[in-house]
Design a protein around this motif. Structure first.
Motif, PDB file in Angstrom:
ATOM      1  N   ALA A 153      22.337  36.870 -10.223  1.00 39.48           N
ATOM      2  CA  ALA A 153      21.105  37.017 -11.004  1.00 39.48           C
ATOM      3  C   ALA A 153      20.904  35.864 -11.985  1.00 39.48           C
ATOM      4  O   ALA A 153      19.813  35.310 -12.097  1.00 39.48           O
ATOM      5  N   ASN A 154      21.956  35.521 -12.712  1.00 40.11           N
ATOM      6  CA  ASN A 154      21.845  34.455 -13.703  1.00 40.11           C
ATOM      7  C   ASN A 154      23.010  33.479 -13.643  1.00 40.11           C
ATOM      8  O   ASN A 154      23.214  32.695 -14.574  1.00 40.11           O
ATOM      9  N   SER A 155      23.798  33.545 -12.589  1.00 40.57           N
ATOM     10  CA  SER A 155      24.993  32.710 -12.523  1.00 40.57           C
ATOM     11  C   SER A 155      25.344  32.401 -11.069  1.00 40.57           C
ATOM     12  O   SER A 155      25.116  33.218 -10.186  1.00 40.57           O
ATOM     13  N   SER A 156      25.907  31.230 -10.858  1.00 41.92           N
ATOM     14  CA  SER A 156      26.351  30.853  -9.516  1.00 41.92           C
ATOM     15  C   SER A 156      27.868  30.993  -9.376  1.00 41.92           C
ATOM     16  O   SER A 156      28.442  30.579  -8.371  1.00 41.92           O
ATOM     17  N   LYS A 157      28.502  31.591 -10.379  1.00 40.71           N
ATOM     18  CA  LYS A 157      29.964  31.692 -10.390  1.00 40.71           C
ATOM     19  C   LYS A 157      30.501  32.400  -9.152  1.00 40.71           C
ATOM     20  O   LYS A 157      31.536  32.025  -8.606  1.00 40.71           O
ATOM     21  N   HIS A 158      29.813  33.448  -8.697  1.00 46.37           N
ATOM     22  CA  HIS A 158      30.283  34.231  -7.558  1.00 46.37           C
ATOM     23  C   HIS A 158      29.586  33.833  -6.253  1.00 46.37           C
ATOM     24  O   HIS A 158      29.511  34.639  -5.328  1.00 46.37           O
ATOM     25  N   HIS A 159      29.067  32.604  -6.207  1.00 46.82           N
ATOM     26  CA  HIS A 159      28.305  32.178  -5.035  1.00 46.82           C
ATOM     27  C   HIS A 159      29.113  32.298  -3.747  1.00 46.82           C
ATOM     28  O   HIS A 159      28.652  32.856  -2.745  1.00 46.82           O
ATOM     29  N   ASP A 160      30.357  31.771  -3.746  1.00 45.32           N
ATOM     30  CA  ASP A 160      31.182  31.806  -2.537  1.00 45.32           C
ATOM     31  C   ASP A 160      31.519  33.238  -2.146  1.00 45.32           C
ATOM     32  O   ASP A 160      31.555  33.591  -0.959  1.00 45.32           O
ATOM     33  N   ASN A 161      31.786  34.065  -3.133  1.00 43.18           N
ATOM     34  CA  ASN A 161      32.072  35.477  -2.899  1.00 43.18           C
ATOM     35  C   ASN A 161      30.895  36.150  -2.189  1.00 43.18           C
ATOM     36  O   ASN A 161      31.050  36.815  -1.159  1.00 43.18           O
ATOM     37  N   CYS A 162      29.690  35.941  -2.736  1.00 37.45           N
ATOM     38  CA  CYS A 162      28.494  36.574  -2.173  1.00 37.45           C
ATOM     39  C   CYS A 162      28.181  36.024  -0.786  1.00 37.45           C
ATOM     40  O   CYS A 162      27.774  36.769   0.116  1.00 37.45           O
ATOM     41  N   LEU A 163      28.373  34.728  -0.623  1.00 36.16           N
ATOM     42  CA  LEU A 163      28.120  34.102   0.673  1.00 36.16           C
ATOM     43  C   LEU A 163      29.055  34.678   1.738  1.00 36.16           C
ATOM     44  O   LEU A 163      28.631  34.990   2.855  1.00 36.16           O
ATOM     45  N   TYR A 164      30.313  34.834   1.369  1.00 36.00           N
ATOM     46  CA  TYR A 164      31.288  35.418   2.297  1.00 36.00           C
ATOM     47  C   TYR A 164      30.890  36.843   2.682  1.00 36.00           C
ATOM     48  O   TYR A 164      30.973  37.239   3.849  1.00 36.00           O
TER      49      TYR A 164
END
Length: 356
Positions: A153-164
């Protein structure tokens, strides 16, 4: 081959996948110390409240694993799906999309997005009921929090997690629904990174349904029903820690911020083709939208849908609303969001004074 019986085994399996594929640490950071995890879990397993808190904390990292482990037949299948998802994640990050897009080729995806308490679950329920081949007990399909895109929502920190997790979802569809032409998915998180979804489904037919409602009605509905909108002092909207202004703000202010954020993200994350074809539903008009989508999917009409909704009609609930929702503040936020949509050549069918 043997079934996966408990949480401890899931830790161990995830750890092995991590070691063999050298995946991003954000994806499986919680399984780096399986022995400590096992010890901690055994200590609290008899205390329901602590166990629930522990599992919720773990689930925040990779809820797709918890859903998947309940759906697969054995450990081998679990590992096979995870391995393929990791490989596709790596392919995506290196710009190789051909193999990923091949999974969705020839299928139609009906994606339902919008705030909670806007009637999206009703739409999903009746679409699933009237499209043969979908099962209502498949958590990878039905769970709205999978993939966990809401953490973007406001951060790309978990981008790889979400992509996986998105890759896990696609691999599951490829394995279990290879002959199924239409997939229905309602997602609470897709609005925050819908460009990724559109990119991966580029070879599929994509139907996007956007459910909308006045923020005052969303809040009142949540107060009287399930408290699902993220307006607590600790909210996923801000990653690890909410800012001080949010913690001090009243619930009304938080609702307006959340509403503006999610519908702003929807407007700016849709590509031009999706904008033109999107079905934007104002709360209360769900049944007409369901019939329209089903007619397009079935190349005609869906006679069973009439009976289905007749047995389960959509009913508007009358509620008392605070004068706050017709104040200058709320009207200003709604008008600002409507202008944002207009700038994207879209129309948000919400009026500041009309609350339902």
């Amino acid at each position: 081959m043997r079934p996966i019986n408990n949480l401890t085994e899931l830790y161990a399996i995830s750890k092995r996948i991590y070691e063999s594929l050298k995946t991003p640490s954000a994806v499986v950071e919680y399984v780096k110390s399986p022995n400590k995890a096992k010890e901690k879990y055994n200590q609290i397993r008899k205390e329901t409240r602590l166990k629930k808190e522990f599992e919720l904390k773990i689930g925040k990292r990779l809820s797709s694993h918890w859903a998947l482990v309940r759906m697969v037949k054995d450990e081998d299948e679990f590992i096979k799906i995870c391995r393929k998802a990791f490989r596709l994640t790596k392919s995506y990050k290196s710009g190789k999309l051909k193999q990923i897009r091949k999974i969705s080729q020839g299928k139609e995806f009906i994606i339902i997005i919008g705030s909670e308490r806007t009637g999206g679950s009703y739409v999903k329920h009746h679409l699933v009921n009237n499209i043969s081949g979908l099962t209502t007990n498949d958590e990878m399909i039905i769970q709205e929090g999978i993939p966990e895109f809401k953490f973007l929502a406001n951060s790309s920190k978990h981008h790889d997690n979400c992509l996986y997790q998105l890759m896990l979802w696609l691999v599951w569809i490829d394995m279990k629904y290879k002959n199924q032409t239409t997939i229905v998915k309602k997602s609470a998180g897709f609005p925050y990174a819908y460009r990724i979804v559109q990119s991966l489904l580029a070879r599929a037919k994509l139907t996007t349904i956007i459910t909308t409602r006045h923020p005052g009605a969303i809040y009142r509905s949540s107060v009287e029903g399930p408290k699902v909108i993220p307006i607590g002092r600790s909210s996923y909207l801000f990653g690890e820690r909410a800012p001080e202004w949010w913690r001090k703000a009243g619930k009304f202010t938080r609702v307006l911020h959340f509403w503006h954020l999610i519908y702003g993200k929807i407007a700016t994350n849709l590509d031009e083709n999706t904008k033109q074809d999107a079905n934007v539903i104002r709360y209360g008009n769900q049944e007409d939208a369901i019939k329209k989508v089903l007619r397009n999917v079935t190349d005609g009409n869906a006679p069973s849908a009439e009976k289905d909704m007749e047995d389960d009609p959509f009913v508007l609930t009358k509620r008392n609303y605070s004068s706050f929702w017709t104040s200058r503040v709320s009207q200003s936020v709604i008008r600002d969001t409507k202008r944002l949509w207009q700038n994207q050549n879209m129309r948000l069918p919400i009026d500041p004074e009309n609350i339902k």
